[in-house]
Structures are given as C-alpha cells and as structure tokens.
Enzyme design. Structure first.
Site, PDB file in Angstrom:
ATOM      1  N   VAL A 193      11.634 -22.108   2.463  1.00 37.40           N
ATOM      2  CA  VAL A 193      12.955 -21.518   2.655  1.00 37.40           C
ATOM      3  C   VAL A 193      13.740 -22.427   3.582  1.00 37.40           C
ATOM      4  O   VAL A 193      13.304 -22.727   4.701  1.00 37.40           O
ATOM      5  CB  VAL A 193      12.849 -20.095   3.222  1.00 37.40           C
ATOM      6  CG1 VAL A 193      14.236 -19.561   3.577  1.00 37.40           C
ATOM      7  CG2 VAL A 193      12.176 -19.176   2.216  1.00 37.40           C
TER       8      VAL A 193
ATOM      9  N   ASN B  82      -1.368 -10.369  13.070  1.00 33.95           N
ATOM     10  CA  ASN B  82      -1.810  -9.373  12.094  1.00 33.95           C
ATOM     11  C   ASN B  82      -1.295  -7.980  12.436  1.00 33.95           C
ATOM     12  O   ASN B  82      -0.895  -7.221  11.553  1.00 33.95           O
ATOM     13  CB  ASN B  82      -3.339  -9.366  12.021  1.00 33.95           C
ATOM     14  CG  ASN B  82      -3.877 -10.476  11.133  1.00 33.95           C
ATOM     15  OD1 ASN B  82      -3.792 -10.404   9.912  1.00 33.95           O
ATOM     16  ND2 ASN B  82      -4.419 -11.516  11.741  1.00 33.95           N
TER      17      ASN B  82
ATOM     18  N   CYS C 144      -7.216 -20.585  14.044  1.00 36.81           N
ATOM     19  CA  CYS C 144      -8.135 -20.642  15.185  1.00 36.81           C
ATOM     20  C   CYS C 144      -9.464 -21.299  14.815  1.00 36.81           C
ATOM     21  O   CYS C 144     -10.197 -21.764  15.687  1.00 36.81           O
ATOM     22  CB  CYS C 144      -8.406 -19.236  15.716  1.00 36.81           C
ATOM     23  SG  CYS C 144      -6.935 -18.389  16.328  1.00 36.81           S
TER      24      CYS C 144
ATOM     25  N   ASP D 158       3.673 -15.822  15.326  1.00 35.67           N
ATOM     26  CA  ASP D 158       3.877 -16.841  16.364  1.00 35.67           C
ATOM     27  C   ASP D 158       5.332 -17.229  16.573  1.00 35.67           C
ATOM     28  O   ASP D 158       5.629 -18.024  17.467  1.00 35.67           O
ATOM     29  CB  ASP D 158       3.075 -18.097  16.017  1.00 35.67           C
ATOM     30  CG  ASP D 158       1.575 -17.854  16.061  1.00 35.67           C
ATOM     31  OD1 ASP D 158       1.156 -16.772  16.490  1.00 35.67           O
ATOM     32  OD2 ASP D 158       0.817 -18.758  15.643  1.00 35.67           O
TER      33      ASP D 158
ATOM     34  N   ARG E   9       0.833  -1.211   0.000  1.00 34.48           N
ATOM     35  CA  ARG E   9       0.000   0.000   0.000  1.00 34.48           C
ATOM     36  C   ARG E   9       0.862   1.252   0.000  1.00 34.48           C
ATOM     37  O   ARG E   9       0.461   2.301  -0.509  1.00 34.48           O
ATOM     38  CB  ARG E   9      -0.922   0.008   1.223  1.00 34.48           C
ATOM     39  CG  ARG E   9      -2.009  -1.052   1.189  1.00 34.48           C
ATOM     40  CD  ARG E   9      -3.040  -0.805   2.293  1.00 34.48           C
ATOM     41  NE  ARG E   9      -4.012  -1.884   2.347  1.00 34.48           N
ATOM     42  CZ  ARG E   9      -3.991  -2.899   3.188  1.00 34.48           C
ATOM     43  NH1 ARG E   9      -2.990  -2.970   4.073  1.00 34.48           N
ATOM     44  NH2 ARG E   9      -4.915  -3.832   3.181  1.00 34.48           N
TER      45      ARG E   9
END
Length: 460
Positions: free
Chosen positions: A85, A312, A48, A290, A25
């Site tokens: 990776v 997020n 979740c 995480d 953005r």
C-alpha cells in the site's frame, strides 16, 4: 453478491492478520469483505524467532510461520502477498496498492481500515550503511537475506552495532555460527532496557562467551573495500574489521504511510489510538502492533514497545470491534525477557531513568539469591532489583538477571504492577515452593521485603 462492509488491512503479520481472523469469526464473507495487503513474502510470522533461526537453534522460515497465506485465504480472507500500500486516501476511503511483482497500481475502497505496518530497523544515515554485507533484522525476508549472506561469506568476522535485545541475541547467533563477534554500543553497558548496574551482568556474560563488547563507542561510519562490500565498522577511536555487519539499534514505528495521510502520531512516531485501538479522531481507522504507541500503566504516558505479544492482542481487540463485539486494550507494564547464552534477562515496569523522567520519587533494592533451595542440586545465582515509590511503596519496576529459572519470575512482578500492588503487599504473596523450584523465600519476595524496608526507612 456485494458485501455490506469492506475491511482493508495494511500489513500481514501479527496485528493485521489477528484483526482479520477475529473479525471473520464474527461476520461471514457475505456480510464482511476482508482484504489484506502484505508487501513481503511471508505472513503471520514470528520475528522474535529470527535470531534463533540465524543461530541454527530452530528451522526456518517455515517453522516461524503461524499461518500461511493460503490458510488465511481458506478462512475467507483475501490476502494479497507482495502487494504494498503506497497511499491512504482518508477522504475517499480508499488505499492505493501496488503489485510488486507486476508493477501495477490499483485503488481499493474501505469502510474500515486497519493500519498494521509494523516497525522498521533503525538505519542511521552513515556512510556505507547500505553496503552489501550490512543487514537489518525485522522480517523473515531480512532473516533469509542475513542467512544467505552468512552462508556466502568467506570471512568470519562479524560486528553487531547496538546491544539491545536484537543486538545481544544476534551476537549469540553469530557466535554459534562460528564468527568472531564484536558488539559496539554507545551506552555505558549493553541492554539499556536494564539499569546499568544490571547491564553489567550481561556485559560479563557476553565477554565470557568470547564476544568483544565495546561500550561508550559511537559508530561514525561503515568502511567498504574495493569491491564495495563492508570491510570495517568505524568509531571515533578505531576501526573494527568486519565481513558481516548486523544492525541491532532497535526499531521505530513504521508510520510513514500513516503520517502522509495525516493520522496522529505520538512522541516516538507511533500512531495514537483509543482503548478500542481506533486511531484518535478517525471513527473507521484502526491501528495495532509495532506501529502504535500504547499506554504505560506505571508511568501513565504512552510509549512505543515492539512486541508480538502486544500486536496479537491489539489485533484481537480490533477484529472484535469491527466484527460487532466490544473489546479494549488497557495498556502495558513493559515486560520483556531475553537471554544471552544461558544468562536470562528480564524486566518489567520502569527503570530508574524512566521513573525520574516522569517525576516519580523512588527507592531501590537489589538482592542476590538462587533459583532453587541452596542445598538442592542445580541451584543457580540470580540478581533481582526492584523500584518502589517513596511514600506509597507502590511497585514501579523489577529487573532479574540469572541462569535457568530466573527470567519468568518477572511475571510475578508484572502482575503486581498491573494490580498496582505495594512491595509490602507483595511480601505476602502465596507463591509456589518446593526445593527444586525455589528457596523458601522466593527471590522476588526477598527483593520485595528489602524494597519494603527501604520505603519504611525513606519515610522515617
């Protein structure tokens, strides 16, 4: 035309793709080239939601995907699925990526590297832990494997190892699918994210829905049958027959790749970052989700908390900073909610053991109340527990267990923790009231009043 800046993202879920989307953005493709690698089959998904998919309450996997790989690509992000990776070369500013379908390896250079490798389900080194019929639950690939296994299993006996958030939610999902469920946990009560006196309520609710809950039991191995499949879960005391075993032992940061590259890790094995989510000591390496440790605003220490809400936010911060803006992630207070059947479970801040471990002296207060005015139809009981610091009265933590309307009340305590309010100050909060929604004194305020009295009594 060669892009001025190369951004490489390892991990295509919440933190990684939020970072990529946010950076895009700010900067156009001819100014910022973004390449993201995801080893699985799915991107930007809600882990979740897997227990609810497994239990048949929501559709999956498509319903659990916020944005597909093609949607990311249309937004100018080169997202490469089924690509893992395998090495980070910090000195050379490059990563080695392996195409898992084709088997080829290739190096990719970067100017900014985002490590968003998530977490891995805990799989203790027990005999039989990798046998067919034993499932971990972390990604949509894991969820699909579990559902395929449940569908293809003739037997209806399931054992869940671990009674944390995932273990409790998966136990309910298996009950919904018609399995006879046993939950085995080494702790005195399920849900060690609660104090034991609050975990007792969860224990009672699980037993009430037909789940056998075995606490204080250490699993010693997975017993397999002649066909090599799981047949039972063994503890020191007995064996529990099983056609399916689900691991609910929690997760650890997925930082093996980062550790091999020499990036700094904390006590729990999570990557250490500054407030901008930049890996400490590395100007152009960022990490979120995480796989990181975050600052606990109550204890003042770093801790590992695997939640999509944090991931997020981390991604938004990283993408803003790489894109040329400015953002920070100040920390967390440890808020989490869950449910088992119609019992809602919530906590924020510190438990008694956590407060003791960081040297805080505290008082506790526990109250029983209802979700609505007692005379209004549908009022349900709830228990609220608060911890407050001796002397100052600062709120240190809150736990709520009850039926409909209980869990989200913890948000009031989460805001109070963030603002470093005292429990006495909380008693004056102007919360919404009407009989269908709350008693005149909301349960959170009742608990704050009792905690404030305990602080005064302790001072006296």
């Amino acid at each position: 035309m060669v892009a001025n800046t190369r951004m490489v993202v390892i991990g295509g879920d919440a933190a990684g793709m939020s970072a990529a989307s946010r950076a895009r953005r700010y900067r156009k493709p001819d100014d910022l080239e973004i390449t993201a690698f995801e080893r699985g089959h799915f991107t930007s998904f809600s882990a979740c939601g897997i227990p609810y998919w497994a239990g048949g309450e929501v559709d999956g996997p498509d319903a659990l995907i916020a944005r597909t790989a093609e949607e990311h690509r249309r937004r100018g992000i080169d997202l490469r699925m089924r690509t893992e990776v395998t090495e980070i070369d910090l000195a050379g500013q490059r990563v080695r990526a392996r195409d898992l379908e084709g088997g080829t390896d290739r190096w990719h250079g970067f100017d900014h590297l985002v490590v968003a490798t998530g977490a891995r389900p805990v799989r203790p080194p027990l005999d039989g832990i990798d046998a067919p019929g034993v499932y971990g639950v972390q990604t949509l690939d894991d969820g699909q494997a579990l559902i395929d296994g449940l569908t293809g299993t003739d037997g209806r006996r399931a054992v869940v190892i671990g009674a944390g958030y995932i273990g409790v939610e998966m136990a309910e999902a298996l009950v919904r699918r018609g399995f006879q469920v046993t939950v085995v946990d080494r702790s005195p009560q399920p849900m060690t994210t609660l104090d034991p006196d609050m975990g007792t309520l969860v224990h009672e609710a699980m037993c009430g829905m037909g789940i056998e809950v075995v606490t204080g039991a250490e699993v010693t191995g997975i017993v397999t049958g002649p066909d090599g499949r799981v047949a039972a879960v063994a503890t020191a005391a007995k064996e529990f027959p099983a056609d399916v075993v689900v691991l609910g032992l929690g997760v650890r940061p997925g930082t093996a790749l980062a550790e091999a590259a020499g990036l700094p890790l904390g006590e729990s094995g999570g990557l250490l970052t500054d407030l901008a989510m930049r890996v400490r000591g590395h100007e152009n390496v960022w990490a979120g989700g995480d796989c990181v440790e975050v600052l606990d605003l109550v204890s003042g220490r770093t801790r590992h908390i695997a939640l999509g809400t944090h991931a997020n936010k981390h991604g938004q911060v990283i993408g803003t900073n790489i894109g040329g803006g400015y953002a920070t992630f100040p920390g967390v207070v440890g808020t989490a909610v869950s449910k088992v059947c119609d019992l809602e479970i919530a906590r924020t801040g510190l438990l008694e053991a956590q407060a003791t471990a960081v040297g805080l002296r505290f008082v506790t207060a526990t109250i029983e109340s209802t979700s609505r005015a007692g005379y209004y139809p549908g009022a349900r009981p709830m228990r609220v527990k608060m911890l407050a610091e001796r002397g100052t009265g600062r709120l240190l933590g809150a736990q709520i267990v009850g039926r409909e309307g209980a869990a989200k009340r913890v948000d009031v305590a989460a805001v109070a923790l963030t603002a470093r309010m005292t429990v006495d100050q909380m008693t004056a909060l102007d919360l919404g009231y009407a009989p269908p929604f709350s008693p005149v004194w909301d349960p959170v305020l009742v608990a704050a009043r009792k905690a404030a009295a305990a602080v005064r009594d302790a001072g006296a």
